[in-house]
Scaffold this active site. Sequence first.
Site, PDB file in Angstrom:
ATOM      1  N   GLU A  19       0.831  -1.222   0.000  1.00 47.04           N
ATOM      2  CA  GLU A  19       0.000   0.000   0.000  1.00 47.04           C
ATOM      3  C   GLU A  19       0.855   1.257   0.000  1.00 47.04           C
ATOM      4  O   GLU A  19       0.774   2.098   0.896  1.00 47.04           O
ATOM      5  CB  GLU A  19      -0.945  -0.016   1.210  1.00 47.04           C
TER       6      GLU A  19
ATOM      7  N   GLU B 243      -5.311  -8.396  -1.286  1.00 49.85           N
ATOM      8  CA  GLU B 243      -5.965  -8.260   0.025  1.00 49.85           C
ATOM      9  C   GLU B 243      -7.433  -7.964  -0.195  1.00 49.85           C
ATOM     10  O   GLU B 243      -7.778  -7.100  -0.996  1.00 49.85           O
ATOM     11  CB  GLU B 243      -5.390  -7.091   0.840  1.00 49.85           C
TER      12      GLU B 243
HETATM   13  C1  BGP Z   1      -4.243  -3.118   4.879  1.00 47.10           C
HETATM   14  C2  BGP Z   1      -2.889  -3.606   5.282  1.00 47.10           C
HETATM   15  C3  BGP Z   1      -2.850  -4.847   6.063  1.00 47.10           C
HETATM   16  C4  BGP Z   1      -4.084  -5.188   6.823  1.00 47.10           C
HETATM   17  C5  BGP Z   1      -5.370  -4.745   6.223  1.00 47.10           C
HETATM   18  C6  BGP Z   1      -6.575  -4.791   7.121  1.00 47.10           C
HETATM   19  O1  BGP Z   1      -4.274  -1.744   4.937  1.00 47.10           O
HETATM   20  O2  BGP Z   1      -2.064  -3.772   4.168  1.00 47.10           O
HETATM   21  O3  BGP Z   1      -1.634  -4.927   6.740  1.00 47.10           O
HETATM   22  O4  BGP Z   1      -3.993  -5.304   8.133  1.00 47.10           O
HETATM   23  O5  BGP Z   1      -5.310  -3.468   5.682  1.00 47.10           O
HETATM   24  O6  BGP Z   1      -6.518  -3.740   8.011  1.00 47.10           O
HETATM   25  P1  BGP Z   1      -6.754  -3.886   9.555  1.00 47.10           P
HETATM   26  O7  BGP Z   1      -5.789  -4.908   9.999  1.00 47.10           O
HETATM   27  O8  BGP Z   1      -6.476  -2.561  10.124  1.00 47.10           O
HETATM   28  O9  BGP Z   1      -8.155  -4.299   9.709  1.00 47.10           O
END
Ligand code: BGP
Length: 472
Positions: free
Chosen positions: A173, A366
């Site tokens: 990201e 993701e």
């Molecule tokens: C993205 C990241 C991850 C991940 C995901 C979910 O922004 O790349 O590392 O964790 O989001 O976010 P969160 O864990 O805050 O729910």
Amino acid sequence: MTTTPFPADFLWGGATAANQVEGAFDQDGKGLSVQDVMPRGISAPRSATPTPDNLKLVAIDHYNRYAEDIALFAEMGFGVYRFSIAWSRIFPKGDETEPNEAGLAFYDRVLDELEKHGIQPLVTISHYETPLHLAETYGGWASRDLIGFYERYARTLFERYGSRVKYWLTFNEINSLLHAPFMSGGIPIPDGGSVPDDVLYQAMHHELVASARATRIAREVAPGAQVGCMVLSMPIYPLSPSPADALAVLTADHANLVYGDVHTRGEYPGYFLRTLREKGIELDITDEDRDDLTNTVDFVSFSYYMSVAETADAEKKGSGEGNIMGGVQNPTLEASEWGWQIDPVGLRLVLNQFWDRWRKPLFIVENGLGARDQLVEVDGRKTVVDDYRIAYLNDHLVQVGEAIADGVRVLGYTSWGCIDIVSASTAQLSKRYGFIYVDRNDDGSGSLDRYRKKSFHWYAEVISSNGASLTR
Ligand code: BGP
């Protein structure tokens, strides 16, 4: 016969990041990373040193249980597993000239295990894990020195694992840098203040150059490697049909898309140069930097969780902000418990937008639903009846199928947090994404035992049927 839009070579799997699963924060010579001093996630103040309330120090102990976890991924039929290499395991402080052999050996073992099960690795080189020393001594990515340190680190990885890893992502990201400077770029945030824009934009430039250099190095030392950028995607809708709101969307889109534009076109787009001019920022860009940037990526990968709305109306802007990336709530959509607005169709929209704009194969690396789960007993086995997660994933995957039918080239899909992990934004374990329940709680208690959720069996069926089992 049931048909499926997914191509026969579509890569199905799951994704994690080292700092959110591994734990073992000081085992085998690992140095500290920025995450080791972020006990409460993105927006809360960092701690001076690692504190026991930081769940990431132990996380889900994947460092010592990776074989068991990978066997569970294999049981679901994963063809690909996305994970990150913890930079501070390889270069504990970040600025050493020689890598830490024990750290390198760990990822050899992970790759051995994946090979054993026929699972392809997809490696993120830097996933919100800048070595803490680089943050504290150099100011993180605000310093040009980080390009050289990252280059050495990336080269070490390509030399060591290049023959075993085809797919690489340079920065997780990368477009979050301006919004989360410490987590994303190791840039210290002054107490009660913020990092000045000129520092942030220079850091962004350094990361873009580093990403392009890594791409060049991969081509030199690891022929056959495919290098991708990774961006946070978020469709942005106008809150009203007014031209002013449409323009607000264009501006917000540009702020996100510039990273993909540079990675795929090899130069800064005009709208971005205009932003810099209007902010009175003159970036330090050398001729060598310009040359480096022409090393464009092989594919574009992205995360997708939600969409937001945008408006030019300052009064409406104030209420109900969407998330760290900005935007306002969309009144037509429901949200998760953490306020992330659920929008499966938005995934089809970004897939089309990115394909039309960049003409590079896309990889969804993701996607998932963070939710509170309850461990129950069904037929004498502990499990979670997570129909809400199944519905979320089903509806998003149906839209991936629609985009493929639209002609978009999609390489694969790795659902986020395929096993329960520590959340990036809130540092909680109770915000669960996994197909596998991990018995660990926000207060750090729990046996760390793993249990298959209902979604585990559901995903196995989706994979074995190559998407034909999805409910349309
Ligand atoms: C993205 C990241 C991850 C991940 C995901 C979910 O922004 O790349 O590392 O964790 O989001 O976010 P969160 O864990 O805050 O729910």
